[in-house]
Motif scaffolding. Structure first.
Motif, short mmCIF file in Angstrom:
data_model
loop_
_atom_site.label_atom_id
_atom_site.label_comp_id
_atom_site.label_asym_id
_atom_site.label_seq_id
_atom_site.Cartn_x
_atom_site.Cartn_y
_atom_site.Cartn_z
N LEU A 125 29.78 -73.76 -26.30
CA LEU A 125 30.03 -72.52 -27.04
C LEU A 125 31.27 -71.82 -26.49
CD1 LEU A 125 29.11 -70.47 -29.18
CD2 LEU A 125 27.66 -69.44 -27.41
N ALA A 126 31.39 -71.77 -25.18
CA ALA A 126 32.57 -71.16 -24.55
C ALA A 126 33.83 -71.89 -24.97
CB ALA A 126 32.43 -71.16 -23.03
N LEU A 127 33.77 -73.22 -24.99
CA LEU A 127 34.93 -74.00 -25.41
C LEU A 127 35.30 -73.69 -26.86
CD1 LEU A 127 37.03 -76.23 -24.98
CD2 LEU A 127 35.27 -77.89 -25.64
N ALA A 128 34.31 -73.64 -27.74
CA ALA A 128 34.58 -73.37 -29.15
C ALA A 128 35.17 -71.97 -29.36
CB ALA A 128 33.30 -73.53 -29.97
N VAL A 129 34.55 -70.98 -28.74
CA VAL A 129 35.01 -69.60 -28.93
C VAL A 129 36.38 -69.38 -28.29
CG1 VAL A 129 34.54 -67.18 -28.35
CG2 VAL A 129 32.70 -68.65 -29.21
N LEU A 130 36.50 -69.78 -27.03
CA LEU A 130 37.77 -69.55 -26.34
C LEU A 130 38.89 -70.43 -26.90
CD1 LEU A 130 36.36 -69.16 -22.74
CD2 LEU A 130 37.38 -67.38 -24.16
N GLY A 131 38.55 -71.65 -27.30
CA GLY A 131 39.56 -72.52 -27.90
C GLY A 131 40.08 -71.97 -29.21
N SER A 132 39.18 -71.37 -29.99
CA SER A 132 39.60 -70.82 -31.29
C SER A 132 40.37 -69.52 -31.14
CB SER A 132 38.38 -70.61 -32.19
OG SER A 132 37.58 -69.56 -31.70
N THR A 133 40.32 -68.90 -29.98
CA THR A 133 41.06 -67.65 -29.76
C THR A 133 42.29 -67.85 -28.89
OG1 THR A 133 39.66 -67.05 -27.87
CG2 THR A 133 39.00 -66.22 -30.03
N GLY A 134 42.70 -69.11 -28.73
CA GLY A 134 43.92 -69.39 -27.99
C GLY A 134 43.77 -69.53 -26.48
N HIS A 135 42.55 -69.65 -26.02
CA HIS A 135 42.30 -69.78 -24.58
C HIS A 135 41.61 -71.11 -24.28
CE1 HIS A 135 43.45 -65.62 -24.03
NE2 HIS A 135 42.67 -65.30 -25.05
N LEU A 136 42.20 -72.18 -24.78
CA LEU A 136 41.61 -73.50 -24.65
C LEU A 136 41.40 -73.90 -23.19
CD1 LEU A 136 40.60 -76.07 -26.03
CD2 LEU A 136 42.95 -76.92 -26.00
N ALA A 137 42.37 -73.62 -22.34
CA ALA A 137 42.25 -74.01 -20.92
C ALA A 137 41.04 -73.35 -20.27
CB ALA A 137 43.52 -73.66 -20.16
#
Length: 132
Positions: A42-54
């Motif tokens: 979930l963290a990967l999906a949310v942060l990845g979609s907001t430009g914080h993939l790393a």
């Protein structure tokens, strides 16, 4: 289940999750908090979609590392199972599968098999044997 087929093992795990839902509903709801890997995803999906993939990848990596280290700690210090050291890398997958069993317990049937007999799960953890 020792030496059970994969299909039987999956059915057993699903039956366990479903029966827990009926026998201990409040505890079953809270059980979702014990699964780390879905929160990492979930963290990967949310942060990845907001430009914080790393950051998302780092958090997912931490949850996977957490599960592997937990397996190694329990295997080595609690149950002293040396064979588990070779399979510790599978524990994150098992964590995710446990979450899937938990989710499905809310959508599956009220029926379960126990020692070959078919039962219906009733409120308060009661069982009713069904005819075959």
């Amino acid at each position: 289940m020792l030496n059970a087929s994969f299909k039987k093992s999956i059915a057993h795990q699903q039956g366990w999750a479903t029966s827990t839902r009926f026998s201990r509903p409040a505890g079953h709801v809270g059980e979702v908090l014990t699964y780390a890997v879905p929160f990492g995803l979930l963290a990967l999906a949310v942060l990845g979609s907001t430009g914080h993939l790393a950051l998302g990848l780092a958090l997912l990596g931490i949850t996977i590392l957490n599960r592997v280290l937990l397996c190694l700690l329990v295997a080595g210090r609690v149950v002293r199972d040396r064979a588990a050291f070779r399979k510790a890398w599978l524990y994150p997958l098992r964590d995710f599968m446990g979450f899937c069993f938990w989710v499905r317990s809310y959508f599956g049937s009220r029926r379960t098999r126990y020692r070959g007999d078919l039962y219906e799960l009733l409120p308060q953890g009661r069982l009713r044997k069904l005819p075959e």
